[in-house]
Scaffold this motif. Structure first.
Motif, short mmCIF file in Angstrom:
data_model
loop_
_atom_site.label_atom_id
_atom_site.label_comp_id
_atom_site.label_asym_id
_atom_site.label_seq_id
_atom_site.Cartn_x
_atom_site.Cartn_y
_atom_site.Cartn_z
N VAL A 110 -0.58 -1.55 -11.75
CA VAL A 110 -1.15 -1.41 -10.40
C VAL A 110 -1.84 -0.04 -10.29
CG1 VAL A 110 -0.58 -1.16 -7.95
CG2 VAL A 110 0.42 -3.03 -9.25
N GLU A 111 -1.18 0.99 -10.81
CA GLU A 111 -1.77 2.34 -10.80
C GLU A 111 -3.06 2.36 -11.61
OE1 GLU A 111 -1.01 5.00 -8.90
OE2 GLU A 111 0.34 3.48 -8.06
N LYS A 114 -5.77 0.64 -9.70
CA LYS A 114 -6.22 1.51 -8.60
C LYS A 114 -7.18 2.56 -9.14
CE LYS A 114 -2.65 1.32 -5.05
NZ LYS A 114 -1.30 1.80 -4.76
N GLY A 115 -6.82 3.10 -10.29
CA GLY A 115 -7.67 4.11 -10.94
C GLY A 115 -9.05 3.55 -11.26
N GLY A 117 -10.46 1.39 -9.39
CA GLY A 117 -11.07 1.03 -8.12
C GLY A 117 -10.64 -0.32 -7.55
N GLU A 119 -7.98 -2.42 -5.53
CA GLU A 119 -6.79 -2.22 -4.69
C GLU A 119 -6.55 -3.42 -3.81
OE1 GLU A 119 -5.67 1.56 -2.71
OE2 GLU A 119 -7.49 2.32 -3.67
N ALA A 123 -6.97 -7.18 -5.99
CA ALA A 123 -6.80 -6.58 -7.31
C ALA A 123 -5.90 -7.42 -8.22
CB ALA A 123 -6.20 -5.19 -7.15
N VAL A 127 -4.99 -6.59 -12.15
CA VAL A 127 -3.64 -6.19 -12.54
C VAL A 127 -3.06 -7.17 -13.57
CG1 VAL A 127 -1.28 -5.78 -11.72
CG2 VAL A 127 -3.22 -4.97 -10.37
N LEU A 152 1.29 -5.45 -4.82
CA LEU A 152 -0.03 -5.22 -4.24
C LEU A 152 0.02 -5.30 -2.71
CD1 LEU A 152 -2.35 -7.16 -6.68
CD2 LEU A 152 -2.24 -4.70 -6.37
#
Length: 154
Positions: A110-111, A114-115, A117, A119, A123, A127, A152
């Motif tokens: 998940v991180e 997010k990195g 873009g 979210e 996402a 993921v 999420l």
């Protein structure tokens, strides 16, 4: 190194010699599922160990679902047998991830997403793309997807 398929065949021969009905019936069904998979395409082929593992995982999942169905249908002895067959098949699969191990992999993915873009609920695909190769064969898809969805949403 012997292939997973030949290991199944050897274990089947042993089970037959030992008159272990549960084990021999389970291995026979699994080997026929593997053979069916091998001849299902346009040309017959030998499955790789990874593909054999997928077939075994599918068979084990069928046993767990059948065990639940029999238990709900009030047929406990049938449910017990299906459960025992599932446990027998699980022995041929990689050790399943614990909830904690899986949660850690999902959190990291998940991180990572997010990195990149991605979210929120959209996402999910991103993921899953990160998580799937890391958990291949060690966690059921439904279990993984549910955990990804939860992390999420939060």
């Amino acid at each position: 190194m012997t292939s997973l398929k030949s290991k199944l065949k050897e274990d089947l021969t042993e089970a037959i010699r030992a008159r272990d009905e549960l084990r021999s019936a389970t291995l026979r069904l699994t080997l026929s599922a593997i053979t069916k998979e091998e001849v299902s395409g346009t040309s017959a082929r030998e499955l790789s160990d990874d593909e054999v593992q997928k077939v075994i995982a599918k068979e084990a999942k069928k046993r767990r679902e059948a065990a639940e169905a029999f238990a709900q249908g009030g047929r406990p002895e049938q449910a017990e047998r299906e459960k025992a067959e599932g446990v027998l098949l699980d022995a041929y699969l990689p050790k399943q991830l614990t909830d904690e191990e899986l949660a850690a992999i999902v959190a990291q993915a998940v991180e990572e997403a997010k990195g990149a873009g991605a979210e929120g609920p959209r996402a999910m695909g991103a993921v899953m793309k990160i998580v799937n190769p890391k958990v291949a064969g060690r966690a059921e898809g439904g279990r993984v997807a549910a955990l990804v969805k939860r992390s999420l949403a939060g």
